[in-house]
Structure formats: structure tokens, C-alpha cells
Design a protein around this motif. Sequence first.
Motif, PDB file in Angstrom:
ATOM      1  N   LEU A 153       1.056  -1.344   0.180  1.00  0.00           N
ATOM      2  CA  LEU A 153      -0.063  -0.052  -0.108  1.00  0.00           C
ATOM      3  C   LEU A 153       0.750   1.440  -0.088  1.00  0.00           C
ATOM      4  CD1 LEU A 153      -2.298  -1.455   2.342  1.00  0.00           C
ATOM      5  CD2 LEU A 153      -3.379  -0.428   0.471  1.00  0.00           C
ATOM      6  N   ARG A 154       2.161   0.983   0.298  1.00  0.00           N
ATOM      7  CA  ARG A 154       2.944   2.289   0.318  1.00  0.00           C
ATOM      8  C   ARG A 154       3.577   2.900  -1.024  1.00  0.00           C
ATOM      9  NH1 ARG A 154       3.019   3.679   5.538  1.00  0.00           N
ATOM     10  NH2 ARG A 154       2.629   2.213   7.402  1.00  0.00           N
ATOM     11  N   PRO A 155       4.015   2.275  -1.777  1.00  0.00           N
ATOM     12  CA  PRO A 155       4.766   2.729  -2.938  1.00  0.00           C
ATOM     13  C   PRO A 155       3.895   3.839  -3.836  1.00  0.00           C
ATOM     14  CG  PRO A 155       5.061   0.496  -2.920  1.00  0.00           C
ATOM     15  CD  PRO A 155       3.953   0.791  -1.854  1.00  0.00           C
ATOM     16  N   ALA A 156       2.857   3.627  -4.109  1.00  0.00           N
ATOM     17  CA  ALA A 156       1.840   4.586  -4.925  1.00  0.00           C
ATOM     18  C   ALA A 156       1.898   6.042  -4.378  1.00  0.00           C
ATOM     19  CB  ALA A 156       0.268   4.092  -5.154  1.00  0.00           C
ATOM     20  N   ASP A 157       1.868   6.191  -3.074  1.00  0.00           N
ATOM     21  CA  ASP A 157       2.169   7.608  -2.412  1.00  0.00           C
ATOM     22  C   ASP A 157       3.259   8.040  -2.720  1.00  0.00           C
ATOM     23  OD1 ASP A 157       0.922   9.458  -0.358  1.00  0.00           O
ATOM     24  OD2 ASP A 157       2.664   9.019   0.385  1.00  0.00           O
TER      25      ASP A 157
END
Length: 400
Positions: A153-157
Motif C-alpha cells: 500500500l505504500r509505494p503509490a503514495d
Amino acid sequence: MARAMTVAGVMSGTSADGIDVAVVRIAAPTLATKTSRGWGTPTRPKLTLLAHEHFAYPTALRHTVLAAMNASSTSTAELARLNWRLGLAYAEAVKETVRRHKLKLDLAGCHGQTLYHQARAEKYAGRKFACTWQAGEAQAIAAELGIPVVSNLRPADMLAGGQGAPLVPLLDYVLFADRKRGRVLQNIGGIANLTAIPPNAPPHAVLAFDTGPGNMIIDWLVQKLFDKPFDRNGALAARGKVLKPVLKKALRHPHFKLRPPKTAGREQFGRTYAGEFWNMCLKESLLAHDALATATALTAESIASSYARDVQPGMKDRAVDFIVSGGGARNQTLMKMLAAHLEPMGCNLCDSDAFGLPAEAKEGAAFALLAWQTWHRLPGNVPSATGAKRAAILGQITYA
């Protein structure tokens, strides 16, 4: 009309003590819409907590996780095996939660175990970039549970210019935003992080960041000096005195000088720093209880000073509920220290249980909500919290 879904959120934090599972029923009469600033919401989703459970890591798995986090070098085989072993452990935890509470799931969201988080760009192999890695094989979870799984969940941000954290502010806004009162949601896990929601604030006015160490240094000292997993109720720290010269020096750490958005992890406050902190304490006192009291005071004072500098000015002199969750909410010594700092600043200090969400369930519930957002192709980050340039749909969906 959005279909109500039963979603499991799975969280394992930087303290690497185990797995938290929260099962949430999520429904929204109308779906929110994507905006350039973040999450536009004609009707906020309604969340109902159905169940939550905590599962300690088996001793061998916890040692392996900690070794991977702290390793200066390791093998490809070790990392591959750990990734799959964690996926199986997450699946087992969700299965057991569902069995105990006789539930049926539609979807799961898994944060994974952070092995490395580099929020700011650094040069590597000829290119400068930020990066993160949360281990836990999503396909193994999906196959074991027979449902889709949202993970990574973190990479897109981060690729939208954010720091990939914190990601809990969406849940904080959905559950706690109030027209008349300011709300601060302070989670104290391995790392401590807060979400600040001014009275009557729109989503893009939410501020969130890591205040610094939570239980990380405290737990390291308790395990090293007392051979216990954690300081139950803060009873050990209560027997010591705060070493003020050590506290003053510790508060000069570079992280505390940064302005939000900012993140922290084991890279800043892990085993290496904890060892340095213990050595600082030994120069002032040989008593283990004093070192523990000082580490607890560091967590409390770094939280309070973060609030005073970066949050209080935006609360418009209104009443503020300071709502604590995570393992630190059960540490009575830490909570007393926080109260001594925050109540004179007009904060009503309480834990999230008072608002119907058990302190241990909050992060799991947050990742259930993020999975629901992703499933409906809606952004899950709050750019004002992470520093991202735009809203982003988070994570990847893995089908069973």
C-alpha cells in the motif's frame, strides 16, 4: 449505492511483536470521488468493527523478522523464505479470527511487515530515489483465504511524491472528524505517529506525521535489562527517575527538528539507537529503572512538543480531544507523563476505547478501510499528511 463489504485488515508494526487483525463491515450510501487534493466525500463510509484479535509471532519467526530488519547483509534465500512465511502467518491469523467470530469475508487488506523504509530520496546504483518494502506474500494470503487481498500500500503514495506514511489518517478522518472539536489521534506502537484534525476540517486540512519513538526504545531496554517482552502497565518505568541530561540530549535528535510531513522507523530509533541511548543513561545512572523511565519520558515529551509546535496553532483555540491508541495506550506511566504535558495545553486525554474502537484494533481497521478504497478505485492517501503531490489509489489487488 455501494455494496457493504466485510473486510479484514491485517497489521504487523515496527515493534515486530505479532499480528493484529480487525474485521470491519464497511458501507457507504454513495461512493466518494477522487479529487486532486485527496479524498472527496459526499458521504463518509460507515464502519462497524465486528472483531479484532492479536496473535504473537512464534519465537522463531519474530527472531527472523528482527534479524532481517537489523541486518547489514543477508541472503536472497532468507528474504524469499521470510516473505512467504509471513504471508502464511497472516493468512493463519485471519483464518483464526474468522473462525472464532464465525464471520465470512469479502476482502482483506494487509500492510505487511516493514523491513526497510527510506522515505527520502537517496542515491543508489546511479539513481536517486525513495523506497520501501513490506514483506508478506499476498498470493499466499489470497490462496489460503480464498478472497482478494490488497497489499503493497505504500509505494503509490511515494511515487506521487509522498513519504508513504502515515496511511492511517484516512480512517482517523472518517471516524473522528468533528464540526466543533479538534481531534488528535495519537498512535503509540514501535513508532509514535499522530493525525491532527482541526474543528470542521475538510480532508485536505488533515495533518499527520511520526512524532518519534513510541515503544521501540522502551521495549528494547525491557528485553535487554529485564528479560521481559514489554513494560506491562509501565510498572518498571514507574520505579525509576528521569535522567534529565540524557532526555535533553536525546531530544536534540535530528528527527525532532524536522517539520511535517516526516516519518521515522528502525532506521532512526531501532536497535543501534537504543544501544546508544542505554550508554548515555549509564553515564548518569547504573539503575535500569532510570533508563526505562527516561526512555518513557522521551516518548511522552517528543509527542507533547510535536503537538505544541506543529499542531496546537491550527486548533483555533477550540477544545481538543487527544485520543491515544496502540500498545502505548496501556502504559499507565506513559499516559500519566502525557497527561502532565498535554492537559495544561487544553487537551482532553483519553484512549480510543472511549470512542468505541479498541486501541489495539485501530491500525487493523485502517488497513481494512484502505483495502475497501482500493477495491472501489478510490484514493487512500491523504496528501496533506504524507506530502504527496496528488491523491493516489494505493496498493495492488491479488486474486485468489
